[in-house]
Structure formats: structure tokens, C-alpha cells
Design a protein around this motif. Structure first.
Motif, PDB file in Angstrom:
ATOM      1  N   GLY A 162      -5.928   9.545  -8.443  1.00 20.15           N
ATOM      2  CA  GLY A 162      -7.077   9.962  -7.654  1.00 20.15           C
ATOM      3  C   GLY A 162      -7.303   9.167  -6.398  1.00 20.15           C
ATOM      4  O   GLY A 162      -8.177   9.510  -5.586  1.00 20.15           O
ATOM      5  N   GLY A 163      -6.549   8.093  -6.205  1.00 22.33           N
ATOM      6  CA  GLY A 163      -6.694   7.296  -4.996  1.00 22.33           C
ATOM      7  C   GLY A 163      -6.353   8.058  -3.734  1.00 22.33           C
ATOM      8  O   GLY A 163      -6.849   7.723  -2.645  1.00 22.33           O
ATOM      9  N   HIS A 164      -5.531   9.098  -3.887  1.00 23.59           N
ATOM     10  CA  HIS A 164      -5.162   9.915  -2.731  1.00 23.59           C
ATOM     11  C   HIS A 164      -6.385  10.562  -2.094  1.00 23.59           C
ATOM     12  O   HIS A 164      -6.467  10.725  -0.865  1.00 23.59           O
ATOM     13  N   ASP A 165      -7.366  10.927  -2.908  1.00 33.97           N
ATOM     14  CA  ASP A 165      -8.543  11.643  -2.410  1.00 33.97           C
ATOM     15  C   ASP A 165      -9.744  10.740  -2.176  1.00 33.97           C
ATOM     16  O   ASP A 165     -10.815  11.227  -1.771  1.00 33.97           O
ATOM     17  N   VAL A 166      -9.608   9.449  -2.442  1.00 34.16           N
ATOM     18  CA  VAL A 166     -10.714   8.524  -2.240  1.00 34.16           C
ATOM     19  C   VAL A 166     -10.902   8.277  -0.746  1.00 34.16           C
ATOM     20  O   VAL A 166      -9.936   8.034  -0.006  1.00 34.16           O
ATOM     21  N   ALA A 167     -12.156   8.344  -0.279  1.00 36.54           N
ATOM     22  CA  ALA A 167     -12.438   8.129   1.139  1.00 36.54           C
ATOM     23  C   ALA A 167     -12.178   6.669   1.513  1.00 36.54           C
ATOM     24  O   ALA A 167     -12.613   5.749   0.813  1.00 36.54           O
ATOM     25  N   SER A 168     -11.457   6.454   2.601  1.00 34.11           N
ATOM     26  CA  SER A 168     -11.158   5.109   3.093  1.00 34.11           C
ATOM     27  C   SER A 168     -11.441   5.048   4.587  1.00 34.11           C
ATOM     28  O   SER A 168     -11.287   6.044   5.297  1.00 34.11           O
ATOM     29  N   VAL A 169     -11.839   3.895   5.045  1.00 34.99           N
ATOM     30  CA  VAL A 169     -12.131   3.681   6.465  1.00 34.99           C
ATOM     31  C   VAL A 169     -10.956   2.940   7.096  1.00 34.99           C
ATOM     32  O   VAL A 169     -10.481   1.937   6.559  1.00 34.99           O
ATOM     33  N   SER A 170     -10.512   3.433   8.238  1.00 40.32           N
ATOM     34  CA  SER A 170      -9.435   2.760   8.960  1.00 40.32           C
ATOM     35  C   SER A 170      -9.993   1.573   9.728  1.00 40.32           C
ATOM     36  O   SER A 170     -10.908   1.722  10.533  1.00 40.32           O
ATOM     37  N   TYR A 193      -7.111  14.693  10.806  1.00 38.28           N
ATOM     38  CA  TYR A 193      -8.379  15.248  10.337  1.00 38.28           C
ATOM     39  C   TYR A 193      -8.743  14.762   8.943  1.00 38.28           C
ATOM     40  O   TYR A 193      -9.928  14.675   8.597  1.00 38.28           O
ATOM     41  N   SER A 194      -7.757  14.429   8.156  1.00 34.84           N
ATOM     42  CA  SER A 194      -8.049  13.890   6.833  1.00 34.84           C
ATOM     43  C   SER A 194      -8.713  12.517   6.957  1.00 34.84           C
ATOM     44  O   SER A 194      -9.755  12.257   6.340  1.00 34.84           O
ATOM     45  N   SER A 195      -8.118  11.635   7.783  1.00 34.53           N
ATOM     46  CA  SER A 195      -8.698  10.306   7.982  1.00 34.53           C
ATOM     47  C   SER A 195     -10.041  10.391   8.682  1.00 34.53           C
ATOM     48  O   SER A 195     -10.980   9.650   8.361  1.00 34.53           O
ATOM     49  N   GLU A 196     -10.143  11.318   9.644  1.00 32.41           N
ATOM     50  CA  GLU A 196     -11.394  11.445  10.385  1.00 32.41           C
ATOM     51  C   GLU A 196     -12.513  11.950   9.488  1.00 32.41           C
ATOM     52  O   GLU A 196     -13.675  11.528   9.608  1.00 32.41           O
ATOM     53  N   GLY A 223       0.825  -1.200   0.000  1.00 33.45           N
ATOM     54  CA  GLY A 223       0.000   0.000   0.000  1.00 33.45           C
ATOM     55  C   GLY A 223       0.857   1.246   0.000  1.00 33.45           C
ATOM     56  O   GLY A 223       2.099   1.182   0.042  1.00 33.45           O
ATOM     57  N   VAL A 224       0.184   2.380  -0.023  1.00 34.21           N
ATOM     58  CA  VAL A 224       0.856   3.672  -0.005  1.00 34.21           C
ATOM     59  C   VAL A 224       0.890   4.187   1.429  1.00 34.21           C
ATOM     60  O   VAL A 224      -0.128   4.159   2.133  1.00 34.21           O
ATOM     61  N   VAL A 225       2.051   4.666   1.859  1.00 27.14           N
ATOM     62  CA  VAL A 225       2.202   5.220   3.203  1.00 27.14           C
ATOM     63  C   VAL A 225       1.642   6.636   3.201  1.00 27.14           C
ATOM     64  O   VAL A 225       2.147   7.516   2.495  1.00 27.14           O
ATOM     65  N   ILE A 226       0.584   6.865   3.991  1.00 27.96           N
ATOM     66  CA  ILE A 226      -0.059   8.187   4.005  1.00 27.96           C
ATOM     67  C   ILE A 226       0.297   8.983   5.250  1.00 27.96           C
ATOM     68  O   ILE A 226       0.093  10.203   5.278  1.00 27.96           O
ATOM     69  N   LEU A 239     -17.531  10.814   6.436  1.00 27.97           N
ATOM     70  CA  LEU A 239     -18.209  10.698   5.147  1.00 27.97           C
ATOM     71  C   LEU A 239     -18.721   9.285   4.923  1.00 27.97           C
ATOM     72  O   LEU A 239     -19.814   9.078   4.376  1.00 27.97           O
ATOM     73  N   ASP A 240     -17.961   8.309   5.351  1.00 22.73           N
ATOM     74  CA  ASP A 240     -18.386   6.926   5.201  1.00 22.73           C
ATOM     75  C   ASP A 240     -19.607   6.641   6.062  1.00 22.73           C
ATOM     76  O   ASP A 240     -20.531   5.938   5.636  1.00 22.73           O
ATOM     77  N   LEU A 241     -19.634   7.212   7.287  1.00 18.76           N
ATOM     78  CA  LEU A 241     -20.806   7.038   8.147  1.00 18.76           C
ATOM     79  C   LEU A 241     -22.041   7.682   7.522  1.00 18.76           C
ATOM     80  O   LEU A 241     -23.148   7.134   7.569  1.00 18.76           O
ATOM     81  N   ILE A 242     -21.845   8.856   6.911  1.00 15.60           N
ATOM     82  CA  ILE A 242     -22.968   9.544   6.265  1.00 15.60           C
ATOM     83  C   ILE A 242     -23.517   8.704   5.115  1.00 15.60           C
ATOM     84  O   ILE A 242     -24.737   8.574   4.933  1.00 15.60           O
ATOM     85  N   SER A 243     -22.613   8.130   4.337  1.00 12.55           N
ATOM     86  CA  SER A 243     -23.061   7.310   3.207  1.00 12.55           C
ATOM     87  C   SER A 243     -23.828   6.087   3.689  1.00 12.55           C
ATOM     88  O   SER A 243     -24.789   5.651   3.042  1.00 12.55           O
TER      89      SER A 243
END
Length: 671
Positions: A468-476, A654-657, A364-367, A662-666
Motif C-alpha cells: 500500500g505504500g505505492h498509494d500513500v501520499a508523499s511530499v517531495s 500529476y500523481s506527485s502533484e 527507496g523505491v524508484v517511482i 492533498l498534503d496541503l489540504i490536510s
């Protein structure tokens, strides 16, 4: 079409010929082994049959039906080994010529060369004088034997010589019994003895003994190199050529048999086979400095034992143990046919449902990369810990915890790269899954880390991230709520801790709370601790001054010049629903205040720099953290109170949060 199996194939293979490549027929197949599937077959050349063992790399041939009962196969690569004085063919490679065929001939099992030879028939040949000499009459055909008796000595007093003892010689069929010679001595008293010639049994002669009058010729030919996947305990002499992909640390142990030391390393060969090699004690001294990761070695004369799956993640049911007679020779030339490493990558999303302590390869990519912090292990030894976050195209991110030397080598390099604005690709070989407070990965002794490796998977994930994967919402999966999961993975608010009655059961409850710090008690933020070791753990009990310059521990009953300083923070946290008090000990205290307890203690009580001390405390107020909390009811005097302990405190990313929210909203919109 008639099928012609190779004549005398079984006998030729048992004679040592490994270049025949014969056509044989499979008469039977049986599955063996529990840790790993292995198949034993019965092969025939139409006259003789012999048991054979298939290498594990050929298992798919059986599962897919290419090799079954009746199949005619060609043995391409094979050896013949002796196991418990019986020979067995080990098949390393084969080709199916006819998948299904009627049984050819009427073959019989190949006679074992080491089996006992057939004893001669002794029913009619027994030593003279044996009591119970039976069935003698059955040996006569036309002879007058009605009065033959097997007595030890036959004395005749005036009678006809028809009662006497037979000798060991075969009964003379069709001849007159008057020429039958008795053994030992026969006493006759006035009897008519015609042709009665007594004989004497010759004395016992021991078999000749042969002395060794010269050196015995030994088989000094080098052992045949075979694939790792073909290794099994049935082979007598073998050698493997493989690359070292991982080398474990030298560990020392103590058990009922005394002290010892051990280390292991992993091997990979050109066929993709992997196996672990373990060395103990004196063997460690021979090979620990010899083994280097990435080099290719020729290894032979080791013993094979079942792999200990609790400590060995490789997909091999065997493990090599090197001995005093084992050989490990470095190959001087690089072998390009053996890959540098072999991966079995899985998406991060699969870790979410993986069992605790399972082993994963991920890429994976280290963020993000957190600073390295000192951690005191349960055994009292201090080590380093660094946490980073990985992201891939599965829609999930995961925490990877680096321990020990990984923090200062790969960890420091990754932090410098992320701080400079780049996002490197990291391939993790053999990361260990942990389910504490969510799912995460951690390094172990056999873990390997590869930064921006030159492999197709790395290029693919990098292209996805840049497009564009950098801006895709992901859940930890390491800190977020997992629906239906245990309580230690559930996000809670401060008020929910009280309203849900957490901590009131027999076992502690776990929760993750996003909250900010509203107050920190500074009068008793740390305590002086005993640095002495009790067995393999540090004492850590509170110590007091003994005189002006020394410290004393009542538990250890000893004095010493220096003590340790450990956090015991009382912190008030709050969110939009309420506030509560929590306790943070050593590790979590350092995560909150960002410096060791000793440094803060000296600043306040030795240097008496109240201004700087206050600035450090004030800088942490109203900072948001993700607190991982342990909630348990304990007895204080005569009163039951719920105690909340901070196990881990991470500053909110804050980016991950935002992606989590957003994932909870969806999910809410979906239902």
C-alpha cells in the motif's frame, strides 16, 4: 580479593611480545584528536607504567565507563610501535576484568630504551689544567690540603711542597699528601720534594672505528595485518586486508608545482572499518589499472595523513597515501568475512534538514525516471544528466540526479524497468545533498548505486511499497514549499511574484511556479555560439558569418567551420492568477522543447520545414510545467526591469502533484 597483575608485563611488551595477553591496570585516560575522538591511557603492571593508544573501535568502552581510571583490563590484541624514539602500545582489543579498583603498587614510568644514559658524576673528576678547579678541599677527609691550589703550573721557590697541582686520579682519602702526584711538569728550585714524581698526561686516543664487513640483516617478516580502525601514524609497519568498495575517476590538475594526476579508492575490512586511499602521479600509473571494485587486496607501506573532510565522507580521521615503496597485492581467494558494501541508511525525511554538501546513504523505491539530457557544465565540457524520484516510508520523496556514466548504465536500466511497469528498489551509497531549489541528492565520483540489492532493508521497503505504500501520499522535498525555509524553496503563483516584490532586492529571489506555456516566440528562439574553449570554459559568445561557409568570433578573433546553437527562448507562462514572460537558456530550453537547439535551427532555416517546426512548438503550448525561476532586477538602458529566468522546467507529474495538494489540504484542516 587480591588482584595480581601480570609480572613484568610492560617490559615484555616493549621487548616485542604480542602474545602475552597480560593483566594491567589503567592509571590515567586522556582524550586526544579533533577530527575523530581517540583516547590515550597509562597502563601499569604494578612496577612499571607505559603509555598506550586505544583503537577508535574501543572508544565506546571509555564512554560507557567499562574502561576508566583504576580499571584492570586484559590486553587481547596489541602492538608496540616506536614514535619519535619513544615506544607506545597500540591496543586493538581488550577485556575489562575489574571495572574499578584501587591503584596497585607504586609503579614508575618504563625507562625509554632510546633515552640518553646517565652521565658519570664529574664534580670530582676533571682534566688536569682546567682553570677553576673548585671544591677540591671537599674531597679531603683528614688530609692536609690547606695549601692545595689548582694552578696550571705550580712553581715553588724555597717553600714546602704543599702548593702543587692535583691529577685526575681520585683524591686519596686518609693518606699523607706527600705522595700526591702533580700532573704535567712541576718545576722545583731547591725545594724539599719528598716522593714528588711528576707524570705526563697520555696522548688522546680516538675511539676505535668499526667498518661494515658484511650485509646487515633486515627484518623481512611480513607486516602484521591490523584492522582499519586501528590505523594511526604511530605504527611503523602495518598491513590491512580490505575490499575496494568504490573507485574514483582519474583526475588531472594544474597548480603552482605543475601538472599532475590523482585518483582515490575506498576500502572496507571485516571489522567494518573504512578508509580512503589516494594516489598521485607516478603511483597512479602503478595502481590505477590494478584496483578493481569488489576485489580484496593486501595493502602496506603507505603513509597516513589527516583526511580532507571537504572531499572525504568516510568516518575515519586518517587517509592513506600510497608511495613508491607501497605494495598492493590482490588476494587470490575470496574472503567471505569482508562484506561487499556497508551502508548507513537514513530516511528521506532526514535529508530535508540536512546541510548542503553532506553525504547520505538512502534506500527507496524508484517511482519515476526522466530521460537523459546533455548538459554543458560551467567549464564548457558536456555531460549527461538524468533525474529520477525515490520514495520511502518516511512520507517524503526526493529527486536523485545522475551525472555522467550513471545516466547510461544504471539510469537506462532503471528507466526500462519503470517503463515496463515495475518499481525497482534503489540503494544509494554516498549521495551528495544539494539545497538548490529544495533538497535533492546527486551522484559524485564515489557514489555507488545498487538496483534491487539482496539486503534486509531492500526487502522491507519493497514489502511496504507493495502492501500500500505505492498509494500513500508523499511530499517531495525537492520542489515543494518547506515552511520557514528560504525563498528558493517556496511555491508561488504568477501574481505573487509581482505583488511580493520579488527580485527588487540586491540578491536574486527564487521561486517555484506551476504554470502552463501560452506562447513561445519563434523568430529568435536560439543564437549561433562560439565553440572555442577559453581556459576550461567554452566561449559561447554570439558569432557571425565570415564569408559564405565560416563563422567568426569577435571575442576570440578566430574563424571556424562549425558553430554551436544555444537556446534563448522567450516564453509566456500563465496560471489561474495571471501571466508573465520568462527567459529560458540552453538547458531549460531543451527541457521545454524536448530537442537540441541545433536540430530546431536546421529544421527551420536549412530544411525549411515550417510545418514540422510549427508542430513541435504547438505541442508544447498549454503543457503544465514546474518552473524553477530566478528573479532579479536588471538595468535595460535607463530603465530598471525585473528579469525572470527559467533555471529548470519539469513536466508536472500529476500523481506527485495530487499528493502535494492533498498534503496541503490536510495541513489547512489541521489548523
Amino acid at each position: 580479593m587480591p588482584v595480581n597483575l601480570t609480572p613484568n608485563a610492560i617490559a615484555t611488551i616493549n621487548g616485542g611480545d604480542v602474545n602475552l595477553k597480560p593483566l594491567v591496570q589503567v592509571l590515567d585516560i586522556k582524550q586526544m584528536g579533533s577530527a575523530q575522538e581517540r583516547f590515550r591511557i597509562l597502563v601499569s603492571d604494578s612496577v612499571l607504567t607505559q603509555h598506550a593508544m586505544l583503537g577508535t573501535q574501543l572508544n565506546d568502552r571509555v564512554k560507557t565507563g567499562l574502561v576508566k581510571k583504576g580499571s584492570v583490563i586484559q590486553l587481547i590484541d596489541y602492538i608496540c610501535s616506536e614514535v619519535q624514539k619513544r615506544k607506545i602500545i597500540v591496543v586493538l582489543n581488550l577485556e575489562t576484568i575489574i571495572p574499578d579498583c584501587e591503584i596497585i603498587g607504586n609503579p614508575k614510568m618504563f625507562p625509554d630504551a632510546t633515552a640518553h644514559k646517565t652521565l658519570p658524576n664529574t664534580n670530582s673528576v676533571q682534566p688536569a689544567g682546567v682553570v677553576g678547579y673548585n671544591n677540591l678541599s671537599s674531597q679531603s677527609h683528614g688530609n692536609n690540603m690547606s695549601s692545595i691550589q689548582p694552578a696550571l703550573s705550580s712553581q715553588n721557590h724555597g717553600g714546602n711542597v704543599q702548593s702543587f697541582r692535583p691529577t685526575l686520579s681520585t683524591l686519596n682519602q686518609g693518606s699523607n699528601m706527600q705522595s700526591f702526584r702533580p700532573a704535567l711538569s712541576a718545576q722545583t728550585h731547591g725545594n724539599d720534594v719528598q716522593s714528588f714524581r711528576p707524570t705526563v698526561q697520555p696522548p688522546y686516543q680516538p675511539p676505535p672505528s668499526y667498518r661494515n664487513h658484511g650485509a646487515v640483516m633486515k627484518n623481512e617478516a611480513p607486516a602484521r595485518i591490523i584492522p582499519i580502525n586501528a590505523l594511526n601514524p604511530y605504527q611503523g609497519r602495518w598491513a590491512i586486508k580490505a575490499r575496494v568498495t568504490a573507485k574514483g575517476d582519474l583526475r588531472r590538475y594544474n597548480n603552482a608545482r605543475g601538472d599532475g594526476k590523482v585518483f582515490s579508492f575506498d576500502l572496507l575490512d571485516s571489522d567494518g572499518g573504512e578508509i580512503r586511499v589516494t594516489c598521485f602521479n607516478a603511483v597512479v600509473d602503478r595502481f590505477y589499472d590494478v584496483i578493481e571494485v569488489g576485489r580484496v587486496y593486501l595493502i602496506s607501506k603507505g603513509s597516513l595523513k589527516p583526511a580532507q573532510k571537504n572531499f572525504n565522507h568516510l568516518k575515519n580521521e586518517w587517509e592513506i597515501f600510497l608511495e613508491a615503496t607501497s605494495t598492493v597485492d590482490l588476494c587470490p581467494e575470496e574472503d567471505g568475512s569482508i562484506p561487499q558494501q556497508q551502508f548507513s541508511f537514513k530516511p528521506i525525511s532526514e535529508i530535508e534538514t540536512a546541510e548542503n554538501n553532506s553525504i547520505f546513504d538512502i534506500i527507496g523505491v524508484v517511482i519515476s525516471v526522466n530521460p537523459s539530457v546533455p548538459i554543458l557544465r560551467k567549464n564548457g565540457m558536456e555531460t549527461q544528466r538524468r533525474i529520477l524520484n525515490l520514495k520511502d516510508g518516511s512520507g517524503r520523496t526526493v529527486e536523485l540526479t545522475l551525472w555522467g556514466d550513471f545516466c547510461n548504465k544504471e539510469g537506462q536500466k532503471l528507466q526500462e524497468m519503470v517503463d515496463s511497469g515495475s518499481f525497482p528498489v534503489l540503494a544509494v551509497k554516498a549521495g551528495k545533498v544539494s539545497d538548490f531549489n529544495g533538497k535533492s541528492l546527486g551522484t559524485i565520483s564515489s557514489t555507488q548505486l545498487f538496483i534491487n540489492p539482496d539486503i534486509p532493508e531492500a526487502r522491507d521497503v519493497k514489502d511496504w511499497f507493495d502492501r500500500g505504500g505505492h498509494d500513500v501520499a508523499s511530499v517531495s522535498i525537492s520542489r515543494d514549499c518547506v515552511s520557514g525555509g528560504p525563498k528558493n524553496e517556496i511555491r508561488k503563483t504568477v501574481s505573487q511574484i509581482k505583488h511580493a516584490g520579488l527580485g527588487r532586492s540586491d540578491k536574486p529571489d527564487w521561486a517555484t511556479v506551476r504554470a502552463s506555456i501560452s506562447f513561445i516566440k519563434t523568430d529568435t528562439f536560439c543564437y549561433t555560439a562560439c565553440p572555442l574553449m577559453i581556459g576550461d570554459r567554452q566561449c559561447n559568445k554570439k558569432v557571425t558569418r565570415s564569408g559564405n561557409s565560416r563563422w567568426q568570433c569577435d571575442r576570440c578573433n578566430q574563424e571556424f567551420d562549425e558553430c554551436d546553437y544555444r537556446y534563448l527562448l522567450q516564453v509566456q507562462i500563465q496560471d489561474h492568477t495571471g501571466l508573465t514572460w520568462v527567459t529560458a537558456f540552453q538547458e531549460s530550453g531543451e527541457e521545454i522543447l524536448g530537442c537540441p537547439a541545433k536540430e530546431l535551427y536546421l529544421l527551420k532555416y536549412e530544411l525549411r520545414d515550417d510545418t514540422r517546426f510549427a508542430d513541435i512548438i504547438r505541442s508544447r503550448l498549454f503543457c503544465q510545467y514546474l518552473f524553477r525561476l530566478k528573479i532579479k532586477e536588471e538595468m535595460y538602458g535607463d530603465e530598471q526591469r525585473v528579469k525572470i529566468t527559467v533555471i529548470k522546467a519539469d513536466k508536472v507529474n500529476y500523481s506527485s502533484e495530487s499528493r502535494y495538494m492533498l498534503d496541503l489540504i490536510s495541513k489547512v484542516r489541521r489548523y
